[in-house]
Design a protein around this motif. Sequence first.
Motif, PDB file in Angstrom:
ATOM      1  N   VAL A   6       1.484  56.342 -21.368  1.00 20.55           N
ATOM      2  CA  VAL A   6       2.845  56.380 -21.838  1.00 20.55           C
ATOM      3  C   VAL A   6       2.614  55.512 -23.229  1.00 20.55           C
ATOM      4  N   GLU A   7       2.788  56.049 -24.250  1.00 18.84           N
ATOM      5  CA  GLU A   7       2.660  55.447 -25.837  1.00 18.84           C
ATOM      6  C   GLU A   7       3.882  55.009 -26.072  1.00 18.84           C
ATOM      7  N   MET A   8       4.141  53.902 -26.145  1.00 22.16           N
ATOM      8  CA  MET A   8       5.252  53.169 -26.434  1.00 22.16           C
ATOM      9  C   MET A   8       5.316  52.326 -27.616  1.00 22.16           C
ATOM     10  N   THR A   9       6.814  51.557 -28.099  1.00 25.61           N
ATOM     11  CA  THR A   9       6.654  50.813 -29.100  1.00 25.61           C
ATOM     12  C   THR A   9       7.799  49.785 -28.671  1.00 25.61           C
ATOM     13  N   LEU A  10       7.915  48.723 -29.235  1.00 22.55           N
ATOM     14  CA  LEU A  10       9.137  47.649 -29.139  1.00 22.55           C
ATOM     15  C   LEU A  10       9.961  47.883 -30.397  1.00 22.55           C
ATOM     16  N   THR A  11      11.093  47.300 -30.333  1.00 20.77           N
ATOM     17  CA  THR A  11      12.136  47.213 -31.256  1.00 20.77           C
ATOM     18  C   THR A  11      11.482  46.379 -32.388  1.00 20.77           C
ATOM     19  N   ALA A  12      10.708  45.311 -31.983  1.00 21.62           N
ATOM     20  CA  ALA A  12       9.960  44.379 -33.261  1.00 21.62           C
ATOM     21  C   ALA A  12       8.698  44.130 -32.611  1.00 21.62           C
ATOM     22  N   PRO A  13       7.548  43.778 -33.624  1.00 22.75           N
ATOM     23  CA  PRO A  13       6.302  43.441 -33.063  1.00 22.75           C
ATOM     24  C   PRO A  13       6.523  41.915 -32.269  1.00 22.75           C
ATOM     25  N   GLY A  14       7.526  41.095 -32.472  1.00 21.07           N
ATOM     26  CA  GLY A  14       7.741  39.744 -31.992  1.00 21.07           C
ATOM     27  C   GLY A  14       8.631  39.924 -30.843  1.00 21.07           C
ATOM     28  N   CYS A  15       8.810  40.888 -30.412  1.00 21.17           N
ATOM     29  CA  CYS A  15       9.843  41.093 -29.006  1.00 21.17           C
ATOM     30  C   CYS A  15       9.379  40.203 -27.958  1.00 21.17           C
ATOM     31  N   PRO A  16      10.231  39.421 -27.641  1.00 17.64           N
ATOM     32  CA  PRO A  16       9.975  38.396 -26.516  1.00 17.64           C
ATOM     33  C   PRO A  16       9.351  38.900 -25.181  1.00 17.64           C
ATOM     34  N   VAL A  17       9.758  40.283 -24.884  1.00 14.07           N
ATOM     35  CA  VAL A  17       9.228  40.890 -23.622  1.00 14.07           C
ATOM     36  C   VAL A  17       8.215  41.637 -24.035  1.00 14.07           C
ATOM     37  N   ALA A  18       7.399  41.633 -24.971  1.00  7.97           N
ATOM     38  CA  ALA A  18       6.085  42.320 -25.342  1.00  7.97           C
ATOM     39  C   ALA A  18       5.149  42.338 -24.446  1.00  7.97           C
ATOM     40  N   GLY A  19       4.929  41.226 -23.768  1.00  4.55           N
ATOM     41  CA  GLY A  19       3.898  41.168 -22.751  1.00  4.55           C
ATOM     42  C   GLY A  19       4.287  41.862 -21.372  1.00  4.55           C
ATOM     43  N   GLU A  20       5.602  41.766 -21.435  1.00  6.07           N
ATOM     44  CA  GLU A  20       6.136  42.224 -19.802  1.00  6.07           C
ATOM     45  C   GLU A  20       6.542  43.580 -19.775  1.00  6.07           C
ATOM     46  N   MET A  21       7.148  44.106 -21.100  1.00  8.41           N
ATOM     47  CA  MET A  21       7.922  45.666 -20.880  1.00  8.41           C
ATOM     48  C   MET A  21       6.751  46.623 -20.751  1.00  8.41           C
ATOM     49  N   PRO A  22       5.651  46.657 -21.061  1.00 11.52           N
ATOM     50  CA  PRO A  22       4.629  47.673 -20.743  1.00 11.52           C
ATOM     51  C   PRO A  22       4.476  47.597 -19.106  1.00 11.52           C
ATOM     52  N   ILE A  23       4.420  46.414 -18.688  1.00  7.07           N
ATOM     53  CA  ILE A  23       3.989  46.346 -17.285  1.00  7.07           C
ATOM     54  C   ILE A  23       5.417  46.804 -16.356  1.00  7.07           C
ATOM     55  N   TRP A  24       6.758  46.665 -17.047  1.00  4.69           N
ATOM     56  CA  TRP A  24       7.964  47.281 -16.268  1.00  4.69           C
ATOM     57  C   TRP A  24       7.866  48.854 -16.568  1.00  4.69           C
ATOM     58  N   VAL A  25       7.365  49.296 -17.460  1.00  3.63           N
ATOM     59  CA  VAL A  25       7.024  50.883 -17.776  1.00  3.63           C
ATOM     60  C   VAL A  25       6.105  51.444 -16.840  1.00  3.63           C
ATOM     61  N   GLU A  26       4.949  50.773 -16.540  1.00  5.99           N
ATOM     62  CA  GLU A  26       3.909  51.044 -15.576  1.00  5.99           C
ATOM     63  C   GLU A  26       4.470  51.106 -14.169  1.00  5.99           C
ATOM     64  N   GLU A  27       5.078  50.168 -13.790  1.00  9.48           N
ATOM     65  CA  GLU A  27       5.753  50.077 -12.458  1.00  9.48           C
ATOM     66  C   GLU A  27       6.767  51.108 -12.199  1.00  9.48           C
ATOM     67  N   ALA A  28       7.665  51.295 -13.162  1.00 15.01           N
ATOM     68  CA  ALA A  28       8.860  52.354 -13.165  1.00 15.01           C
ATOM     69  C   ALA A  28       7.921  53.792 -12.918  1.00 15.01           C
ATOM     70  N   VAL A  29       6.862  54.057 -13.823  1.00 17.01           N
ATOM     71  CA  VAL A  29       6.312  55.385 -13.793  1.00 17.01           C
ATOM     72  C   VAL A  29       5.528  55.682 -12.431  1.00 17.01           C
ATOM     73  N   LYS A  30       4.924  54.620 -12.095  1.00 17.57           N
ATOM     74  CA  LYS A  30       4.230  54.477 -10.738  1.00 17.57           C
ATOM     75  C   LYS A  30       5.036  54.904  -9.275  1.00 17.57           C
ATOM     76  N   LYS A  31       6.383  54.700  -9.542  1.00 22.82           N
ATOM     77  CA  LYS A  31       7.105  55.060  -8.287  1.00 22.82           C
ATOM     78  C   LYS A  31       7.476  56.783  -8.498  1.00 22.82           C
ATOM     79  N   VAL A  32       7.412  57.431  -9.468  1.00 19.69           N
ATOM     80  CA  VAL A  32       7.454  58.705  -9.526  1.00 19.69           C
ATOM     81  C   VAL A  32       6.690  59.488  -8.422  1.00 19.69           C
ATOM     82  N   GLU A  33       7.056  60.257  -7.741  1.00 17.80           N
ATOM     83  CA  GLU A  33       6.255  61.006  -6.530  1.00 17.80           C
ATOM     84  C   GLU A  33       5.030  61.873  -7.247  1.00 17.80           C
ATOM     85  N   GLY A  34       3.995  61.577  -6.953  1.00 15.31           N
ATOM     86  CA  GLY A  34       2.792  62.503  -7.320  1.00 15.31           C
ATOM     87  C   GLY A  34       2.125  61.779  -8.295  1.00 15.31           C
TER      88      GLY A  34
END
Length: 131
Positions: free
Chosen positions: A73-101
């Motif tokens: 997943v290629e993604m961005t943030l609303t701003a480079p200094g976003c406080p969850v910049a280190g966490e949001m990609p992990i949230w995305v990975e965890e959500a996508v990993k739950k998809v069957e297959g």
Amino acid sequence: MSDPTTPKTDSAAFAEAWDAPQKSALAQAEIDRMTDDIIEALKSVFDPEIPVDIYELGLIYKVDLSDDRDVVVEMTLTAPGCPVAGEMPIWVEEAVKKVEGVKSARAELTFDPPWDPSKMSDEAKLALNMF
């Protein structure tokens, strides 16, 4: 005399095969199902500062599904200094990993092009009263 170990690239068969669309190892129905499920998974991730999911915000630039069922997943943030910049990609990975297959998921951050409100869906603009 030509070398028999050298592939013949001037034949009509080679040209036809080269131009032919490549077939995926996944059936189209499976690709469609996984695509829909990945989008739903991405819609379960929210920017904590904005009450709209990251998909509708337009933070997802590209999703690649390989024949081996690996997702990037290629993604961005609303701003480079976003406080969850280190966490949001992990949230995305965890959500996508739950998809069957899905075998694996990786989120890559980019700021090119930078995000701006024009990337939001109409649904997101409506939710944020931005019409």
